[in-house]
Write a protein that holds these residues in place. Structure first.
Motif, PDB file in Angstrom:
ATOM      1  N   CYS A 103      -7.124  -0.492 -13.334  1.00  0.00           N
ATOM      2  CA  CYS A 103      -5.771  -0.708 -12.808  1.00  0.00           C
ATOM      3  C   CYS A 103      -4.851   0.471 -13.088  1.00  0.00           C
ATOM      4  O   CYS A 103      -4.708   0.909 -14.229  1.00  0.00           O
ATOM      5  CB  CYS A 103      -5.182  -1.968 -13.434  1.00  0.00           C
ATOM      6  SG  CYS A 103      -6.130  -3.458 -13.079  1.00  0.00           S
ATOM      7  N   TYR A 106       0.575   2.962 -10.984  1.00  0.00           N
ATOM      8  CA  TYR A 106       1.258   3.535  -9.838  1.00  0.00           C
ATOM      9  C   TYR A 106       0.395   3.291  -8.602  1.00  0.00           C
ATOM     10  O   TYR A 106      -0.807   3.016  -8.694  1.00  0.00           O
ATOM     11  CB  TYR A 106       1.446   5.045 -10.027  1.00  0.00           C
ATOM     12  CG  TYR A 106       0.140   5.781 -10.193  1.00  0.00           C
ATOM     13  CD1 TYR A 106      -0.526   6.348  -9.107  1.00  0.00           C
ATOM     14  CD2 TYR A 106      -0.463   5.881 -11.448  1.00  0.00           C
ATOM     15  CE1 TYR A 106      -1.737   6.988  -9.252  1.00  0.00           C
ATOM     16  CE2 TYR A 106      -1.681   6.522 -11.604  1.00  0.00           C
ATOM     17  CZ  TYR A 106      -2.314   7.076 -10.509  1.00  0.00           C
ATOM     18  OH  TYR A 106      -3.519   7.702 -10.666  1.00  0.00           O
ATOM     19  N   ALA A 107       0.982   3.384  -7.429  1.00  0.00           N
ATOM     20  CA  ALA A 107       0.223   3.239  -6.182  1.00  0.00           C
ATOM     21  C   ALA A 107      -0.228   4.626  -5.725  1.00  0.00           C
ATOM     22  O   ALA A 107       0.593   5.511  -5.505  1.00  0.00           O
ATOM     23  CB  ALA A 107       1.080   2.591  -5.111  1.00  0.00           C
ATOM     24  N   HIS A 116      -3.415   0.119  -6.127  1.00  0.00           N
ATOM     25  CA  HIS A 116      -3.144   0.210  -7.558  1.00  0.00           C
ATOM     26  C   HIS A 116      -4.405   0.169  -8.396  1.00  0.00           C
ATOM     27  O   HIS A 116      -4.332  -0.136  -9.589  1.00  0.00           O
ATOM     28  CB  HIS A 116      -2.216  -0.937  -8.002  1.00  0.00           C
ATOM     29  CG  HIS A 116      -0.764  -0.642  -7.823  1.00  0.00           C
ATOM     30  ND1 HIS A 116      -0.008   0.009  -8.774  1.00  0.00           N
ATOM     31  CD2 HIS A 116       0.080  -0.900  -6.793  1.00  0.00           C
ATOM     32  CE1 HIS A 116       1.237   0.121  -8.341  1.00  0.00           C
ATOM     33  NE2 HIS A 116       1.321  -0.423  -7.138  1.00  0.00           N
TER      34      HIS A 116
END
Length: 214
Positions: A103, A106-107, A116
């Motif tokens: 995970c 940030y995108a 993400h």
């Protein structure tokens, strides 16, 4: 076969380099191959062979051959080309035994969804023993800034995977080693390592990173 190299980064095509290794000579594989997505970052950097899948099946066939019986392989993959990766792993003889999600805070991109996470499969050659201390299948991801490579992976989650799926002194192989994050992680926890990299600049970067740990 040539004598088994270790604690080094080989320059060249990983299929050709692995063909020089003896069968069953590698204890664990952790690799981040091209995702087949024609990736280009904001500064225009690309990834070699990310625009074709010709290498996919022969590369994983060689990985399966050089991995010891009962050994494990963690491979990242592109989610939008999952079918091609799954076909290559199964054709090589790997058994799928787990899936990992890493995970990001940030995108990395925004399309239908904000992306993400990165993802990887855990693959086994034959009947592999379960680790004494299994890691979670959801792990955190540190931002590297991709300073050394357009798809540079953080060391911390790779180190956790190596500690879980190998033993001190084992040989860890990364046939698509990029800037060497897998090798840095392996060396940090007392494993031998072998990296292979097609790009001369990235091979130099990976070598410098592990040599700097002396």
């Amino acid at each position: 076969m040539h004598p088994l190299p270790c604690n080094t980064v080989l320059l060249g095509d990983c299929i050709e380099q692995m063909q020089r290794l003896a069968a069953g000579s590698v204890d664990f594989i952790l690799t981040d191959p091209p995702y087949l997505v024609r990736y280009r970052d904001r500064s225009g950097r690309t990834v070699a062979n990310d625009n074709n899948a010709r290498w996919l099946k022969p590369a994983f066939a060689e990985m399966h051959r050089v991995l010891k019986p009962g050994g494990l392989c963690v491979s990242f993959y592109g989610w939008d080309h999952a079918g091609e990766f799954l076909d290559a792993w199964r054709a090589a003889g790997f058994r799928i035994v787990g899936h990992l999600v890493l995970c990001k805070p940030y995108a990395s991109s925004r399309r239908f969804l904000r992306h993400h996470h990165e993802q990887a499969y855990l693959l086994a050659k034959g009947k592999a023993p379960c680790p004494a201390r299994p890691v979670s299948d959801v792990m955190p991801w540190d931002y590297t800034g991709n300073r050394l490579h357009p798809t540079q992976k953080p060391v911390a989650p790779l180190q956790a995977l190596i500690e879980s799926f190998s033993k001190p002194g084992d040989l860890v192989l990364d046939p698509f080693c990029g800037s060497g994050s897998t090798l840095v992680a392996a060396k940090a926890v007392g494993r031998r390592f072998l990296g292979i990299e097609l790009d001369k600049q990235h091979q130099f970067t990976a070598s410098m990173r592990v040599n700097a740990m002396e």
